[in-house]
Design a protein around this motif. Structure first.
Motif, short mmCIF file in Angstrom:
data_model
loop_
_atom_site.label_atom_id
_atom_site.label_comp_id
_atom_site.label_asym_id
_atom_site.label_seq_id
_atom_site.Cartn_x
_atom_site.Cartn_y
_atom_site.Cartn_z
N GLU A 303 48.62 41.83 18.55
CA GLU A 303 48.10 41.84 19.88
C GLU A 303 48.72 42.85 20.65
O GLU A 303 49.78 43.10 20.81
CB GLU A 303 48.64 40.34 20.51
N LEU A 304 47.77 43.51 21.50
CA LEU A 304 48.10 44.33 22.21
C LEU A 304 47.99 43.50 23.53
O LEU A 304 47.20 43.09 24.25
CB LEU A 304 46.97 45.44 22.51
N ILE A 305 49.34 43.48 24.43
CA ILE A 305 49.40 42.71 25.73
C ILE A 305 49.30 43.46 26.96
O ILE A 305 50.00 44.62 26.92
CB ILE A 305 50.84 42.06 25.56
N LEU A 306 48.26 43.19 27.54
CA LEU A 306 48.33 43.94 28.99
C LEU A 306 49.23 43.21 29.88
O LEU A 306 49.04 42.28 30.76
CB LEU A 306 46.72 43.76 29.38
N LEU A 307 50.31 44.00 30.06
CA LEU A 307 51.67 43.29 30.89
C LEU A 307 51.31 43.35 32.49
O LEU A 307 51.69 42.55 33.19
CB LEU A 307 52.69 43.92 30.36
N ASP A 308 50.65 44.60 32.86
CA ASP A 308 50.53 44.62 34.29
C ASP A 308 49.49 45.83 34.57
O ASP A 308 49.33 46.69 33.72
CB ASP A 308 51.90 45.24 34.66
N PHE A 309 48.76 45.48 35.43
CA PHE A 309 47.83 46.55 35.98
C PHE A 309 47.56 46.66 37.47
O PHE A 309 47.73 45.53 38.11
CB PHE A 309 46.67 46.67 35.23
N GLY A 310 46.97 47.42 37.82
CA GLY A 310 46.63 47.73 39.28
C GLY A 310 45.62 48.62 39.78
O GLY A 310 45.56 49.88 38.90
N PHE A 311 44.82 48.60 40.71
CA PHE A 311 43.92 49.53 41.04
C PHE A 311 43.78 49.98 42.62
O PHE A 311 44.22 49.03 43.43
CB PHE A 311 42.46 49.25 40.77
N ARG A 312 43.54 51.22 42.86
CA ARG A 312 43.18 51.82 44.29
C ARG A 312 42.26 50.99 44.68
O ARG A 312 41.97 50.61 45.82
CB ARG A 312 43.17 53.05 44.30
N GLU A 313 40.98 50.86 44.13
CA GLU A 313 39.92 50.19 44.45
C GLU A 313 39.55 49.24 43.37
O GLU A 313 38.95 49.88 42.23
CB GLU A 313 38.60 51.16 44.64
N ALA A 314 39.49 47.79 43.60
CA ALA A 314 39.42 47.22 42.33
C ALA A 314 37.81 46.70 42.01
O ALA A 314 37.41 45.62 42.12
CB ALA A 314 40.12 45.86 42.73
N GLN A 315 36.92 47.80 41.84
CA GLN A 315 35.66 47.68 41.53
C GLN A 315 35.65 47.08 39.93
O GLN A 315 36.36 47.31 39.08
CB GLN A 315 34.77 48.73 41.51
N ALA A 316 34.57 46.34 39.63
CA ALA A 316 34.44 45.80 38.36
C ALA A 316 34.34 46.99 37.28
O ALA A 316 34.96 46.88 36.06
CB ALA A 316 33.09 44.94 38.30
N ASP A 317 33.70 48.11 37.85
CA ASP A 317 33.57 49.26 36.74
C ASP A 317 34.90 49.71 36.30
O ASP A 317 35.15 50.20 35.31
CB ASP A 317 32.99 50.45 37.22
N THR A 318 35.85 49.70 37.40
CA THR A 318 37.25 49.99 36.93
C THR A 318 38.14 49.23 36.00
O THR A 318 38.71 49.64 35.19
CB THR A 318 38.32 50.21 38.28
N LEU A 319 37.60 47.87 36.25
CA LEU A 319 38.10 47.02 35.38
C LEU A 319 37.54 47.14 33.98
O LEU A 319 38.24 47.27 32.67
CB LEU A 319 37.98 45.70 35.80
N VAL A 320 36.27 47.49 33.73
CA VAL A 320 35.67 47.77 32.57
C VAL A 320 36.22 48.99 31.96
O VAL A 320 36.47 49.10 30.76
CB VAL A 320 34.01 47.94 32.74
N ASP A 321 36.64 49.96 32.80
CA ASP A 321 37.03 51.20 32.30
C ASP A 321 38.61 50.98 31.52
O ASP A 321 38.71 51.55 30.47
CB ASP A 321 37.23 52.38 33.10
N LEU A 322 39.42 50.05 32.46
CA LEU A 322 40.57 49.75 31.60
C LEU A 322 40.50 49.20 30.36
O LEU A 322 41.16 49.20 29.44
CB LEU A 322 41.45 48.88 32.70
N LEU A 323 39.42 48.11 30.24
CA LEU A 323 39.34 47.40 28.84
C LEU A 323 38.93 48.29 27.99
O LEU A 323 39.31 48.27 26.81
CB LEU A 323 38.31 46.26 29.05
N ARG A 324 38.09 49.29 28.32
CA ARG A 324 37.87 50.26 27.26
C ARG A 324 39.04 51.08 26.78
O ARG A 324 39.22 51.37 25.50
CB ARG A 324 36.80 51.14 27.60
N GLN A 325 39.94 51.55 27.84
CA GLN A 325 41.20 52.03 27.33
C GLN A 325 41.95 51.37 26.59
O GLN A 325 42.78 51.74 25.40
CB GLN A 325 41.89 52.47 28.62
N ALA A 326 42.17 50.04 26.88
CA ALA A 326 42.81 49.09 26.30
C ALA A 326 42.34 48.95 24.66
O ALA A 326 43.12 48.78 23.78
CB ALA A 326 43.11 47.65 26.80
N ALA A 327 41.20 48.89 24.62
CA ALA A 327 40.47 48.79 23.13
C ALA A 327 40.85 49.84 22.51
O ALA A 327 41.19 49.92 21.18
CB ALA A 327 38.86 48.72 23.32
#
Length: 374
Positions: A303-327
């Motif tokens: 398991e890759l554990i996403l321990l903590d994250f934060g955004f300057r602007e919490a748009q959905a696309d930013t979250l999608v980009d984070l999930l791609r980075q995590a993948a």
């Protein structure tokens, strides 16, 4: 089998509990907290999951000031009118709102809206591992004047009593009444305590159910990223810390020494749920030489554990980009799944939209006795 609500604590212990239902929208929550804290008293607030979703900052403030937050259903429905599936969904959604807002699991005690329930409701609640908490109704929900609330509540100040008050936009007089009620309780030798403490006095230790989202790493060669990269230099970490302090994240400290505390938080490995951060996976999102996001990861077997994250602007696309980075990271380190314990419902929705397999489930790792470390 007869199912019972808990209406009072141990009658041999000089303690009582002040409890508050609903959650205010226009009235300042601080009015209730200040009234309690004037006497160094902690209260228990049974608020709806809908309120917690709308006011995560206030939920955090309530807990950080030493008070207790518990479930009052999600939408404040008359629970006797619901099917079992909808009833349990109300409990689950409130638990998710609680954990996403505070980073902590919700306690397993509950107050029914309107104090209205039946035997079947109690059996469903027991199946979910909950305790129903009732108490003595002061009638403040009707918008009574302070003195009438005091008169009603004073007769219920005795060993083990649980006073049912409200914290909403109708009960504007309750904070003033509360001060008088606390004085009377203290004068009678009673110690006002939280509901969790009252339960311990009758041999019940509160329990907590944690949740996580598990994402199956999709089959791919590479996923395109938008400005996400591994942060390698200490200078970039310092830069991220300084810039992210201005993002207005709920988790950032305030007051004296806040910048130093936040820089230390971001520049040192964190440990959560027994998992230590892998600093070589520390990621940031850069746009025109400014940071717009960060993510911190650990690895637990596959398991890759996403321990903590934060955004300057919490748009959905930013979250999608984070999930791609995590993948991409998961693929590189040999993990088959990604696990997160914050923003679970939003992540789940983004996974659905991308066609990724994900599920929100009970966190057996934590339920086995591992406590979330703060």
């Amino acid at each position: 089998m007869g199912y019972k609500s808990i209406a009072k604590g141990n009658p041999t212990i000089n303690a009582c509990a002040f409890t508050f239902d609903d959650g205010p929208s226009k009235q300042p929550l601080e009015e209730w907290l200040d009234a309690l804290e004037q006497f160094s008293v902690s209260g228990t607030f049974f608020f709806t999951g809908e309120w917690i979703d709308k006011h995560p900052d206030k939920a955090n403030m309530l807990i950080s000031r030493g008070h207790e937050l518990a479930s009052h259903s999600y939408y404040h429905r008359r629970m006797t009118e619901l099917t079992e599936d909808v009833f349990l969904e109300e409990l689950k959604e409130t638990e998710l709102a609680f954990q996403e807002a505070t980073g902590q699991p919700s306690p397993n005690f509950f107050r029914f809206p309107y104090l209205n329930f039946n035997e079947e409701n109690l059996s469903w609640l027991s199946k979910w591992g909950y305790h129903s908490i009732t108490g003595k109704d002061t009638g403040d929900w009707a918008g009574l004047p302070a003195q009438k609330i005091v008169d009603n509540g004073s007769v219920f100040l005795y060993n083990g009593s649980i006073l049912v008050l409200h914290s909403n936009d109708i009960t504007k007089e309750t904070p003033a009444a509360l001060k008088q009620l606390i004085r009377r309780a203290l004068n009678r030798g009673l110690k006002p305590v939280k509901v969790s403490d009252l339960l311990k006095g009758i041999g019940i230790t509160p329990e907590y159910r944690s949740w996580k989202i598990s994402i199956e790493v999709p089959d791919f060669n590479s996923i395109p990223l938008h400005e996400w990269t591994i942060i390698q230099s200490s200078q970039d970490r310092q830069k991220l810390a300084a810039e992210s302090l201005e993002w207005g994240l709920d988790k950032t400290p305030t007051g004296k020494g806040s910048e130093r505390q936040w820089i230390q938080h971001l520049t040192e490995p964190i440990k959560a749920n027994k998992i230590i951060e892998d600093r070589e996976l520390f990621s940031g999102q850069l746009k025109e030489d400014e940071f717009w996001g960060y993510a911190r990861f650990g690895v637990n077997k596959e398991e890759l554990i996403l321990l903590d994250f934060g955004f300057r602007e919490a748009q959905a696309d930013t979250l999608v980009d984070l999930l791609r980075q995590a993948a991409n990271i998961a693929k590189k380190v040999g993990c088959s799944s990604i696990v997160a314990r914050q923003d679970m419902r939003r992540i789940h929705k983004m996974c659905q939209q991308m066609g990724w397999n994900s599920k929100i489930e009970v966190d057996e790792f934590l339920m086995a006795g591992q406590l979330i470390e703060r």
